[in-house]
Design a protein around this motif. Structure first.
Motif: not given
Length: 357
Positions: A177, A181, A184, A319, A341-345, A350, A353-354
């Motif tokens: 991830l 990320t 992207e 991560e 922003t925090t993204k989930r796996d 959670d 975070t980027h």
């Protein structure tokens, strides 16, 4: 030509040689007897006199039975209950990450020098006693908890096989991830200078460089063992243009505002976290897993160094543990980052975070 490794003054000693491209020494990838190279078996291999005949199919069945405990479901809330090796704040045991049959196929394919498809096509072929003994020994070690990645010397990450060995953190699926990320966030950039902090096997930074043309930069690693593996992976996979630097992620030997991207999977598990699987504590490197201040110390250090080294508009991608999202967002905000922003796996937790500077 050996892959260059630059040592940062004041860090570890400079007696760690770079690996030759495409090769790894026995001490790097085969520190234990079970990881020695073995001759390939052909479909006409026959057992020696006095030994019962063993086929690929029967050996797989026996090994699968020996590994049946690996499929036991993890208790609810444990590191493995999400179906991911890193479902909790830290990596759980890899034992529950794959089925016993899959584990058996991986080990037998390694012993025979074949792939898993070959095993399924040649199920009735005979296996020599030497190969059967070698596979049985590896299965016994795997059943005792030793990670299959250390037994075979490789782990797949983002569609490529990365060399690993004891002393190097095994790449996890959820770490992909970070790569996704980063790709992207930077898709509009034709040229990108990045740094992978605490690179380990190099799986994050090397994957980025191979997925996107125009990515340059460095892989920063402190451990001499991981440094050798990282250099060998970069050379073998075709990322020789990346600079490998021996340095501490808390004190990067990089100029201010020299990067467009910082990526990291630093140690983020609290030292007293009781949820970490015993086999992870036993086999994987402590320095790649645990950090002070409830696991946040090195995440905070990465953020501070990213603030200094990122050019305006640059991105940091981190991560972290599933319970650390809010704390990481607060640390980023305190350092002046925005677009946080925090993204989930895939387990719904959670994980990454980027933010931009």
């Amino acid at each position: 030509m050996a892959h260059p490794i630059r040592q940062h003054p004041g860090q570890l000693s400079g007696n760690t040689p770079a690996s030759t491209p495409g090769t790894l020494t026995a001490s790097q990838t085969a520190p234990q007897a079970g990881h020695q190279a073995v001759p390939q078996a052909g479909p006409k291999a026959a057992p020696q006199a006095g030994n019962p005949p063993v086929t690929v199919q029967s050996l797989l069945a026996a090994c699968t039975k020996a590994l049946k405990g690996l499929a036991d479901p993890a208790p609810a809330g444990s590191p493995d209950s999400s179906g991911s090796p890193g479902g909790h704040d830290g990596p759980g045991t890899l034992a529950c990450a794959a089925s016993p049959r899959l584990e058996a196929e991986i080990l037998l394919a390694h012993v025979l020098g074949k792939d898993r498809i070959w095993l399924r096509i040649h199920g009735r072929d005979m296996v020599s006693p030497e190969h059967a003994e070698a596979c049985t020994a590896l299965c016994a070690r795997r059943a005792a908890g030793e990670p299959s990645a250390y037994l075979t010397g490789t782990r797949e990450f983002f569609g490529r096989d990365f060399a690993v060995c004891p002393g190097v953190l095994i790449p996890r699926p959820e770490t992909e991830l970070v790569v996704e990320t980063a790709l992207e966030l930077t898709q509009e950039r034709h040229r990108l200078r990045m740094a992978d902090l605490g690179a380990g096997s190099g799986c994050i930074g090397i994957s980025l460089a191979l997925e996107r043309r125009g990515v340059t930069g460095c892989l920063v690693e402190k451990s001499p063992v991981a440094l050798r593996i990282c250099a060998a992976n970069a050379a073998r996979l075709g990322a020789e243009h990346l600079l490998i630097i021996q340095a501490d992620m808390r004190h990067l030997p990089l100029p201010a505002r020299s990067l467009n991207l910082v990526v990291a999977n630093p140690p983020y598990i609290a030292r007293d976290d009781a949820m970490v699987a015993p086999m992870v504590r036993k086999y994987e490197p402590e320095g790649a897993l645990f950090a002070d201040h409830a696991g946040l110390a090195l995440l905070e250090a990465c953020i501070a160094e990213a603030k200094r080294t990122l050019a305006p508009g640059g991105w940091i991608v981190l991560e972290h543990g599933c319970s650390q999202g809010e704390a990481v967002r607060n640390l980023l905000q305190a350092q002046g980052f925005y677009k946080i922003t925090t993204k989930r796996d895939l387990g719904g937790l959670d994980r990454v975070t980027h933010a931009s500077i």
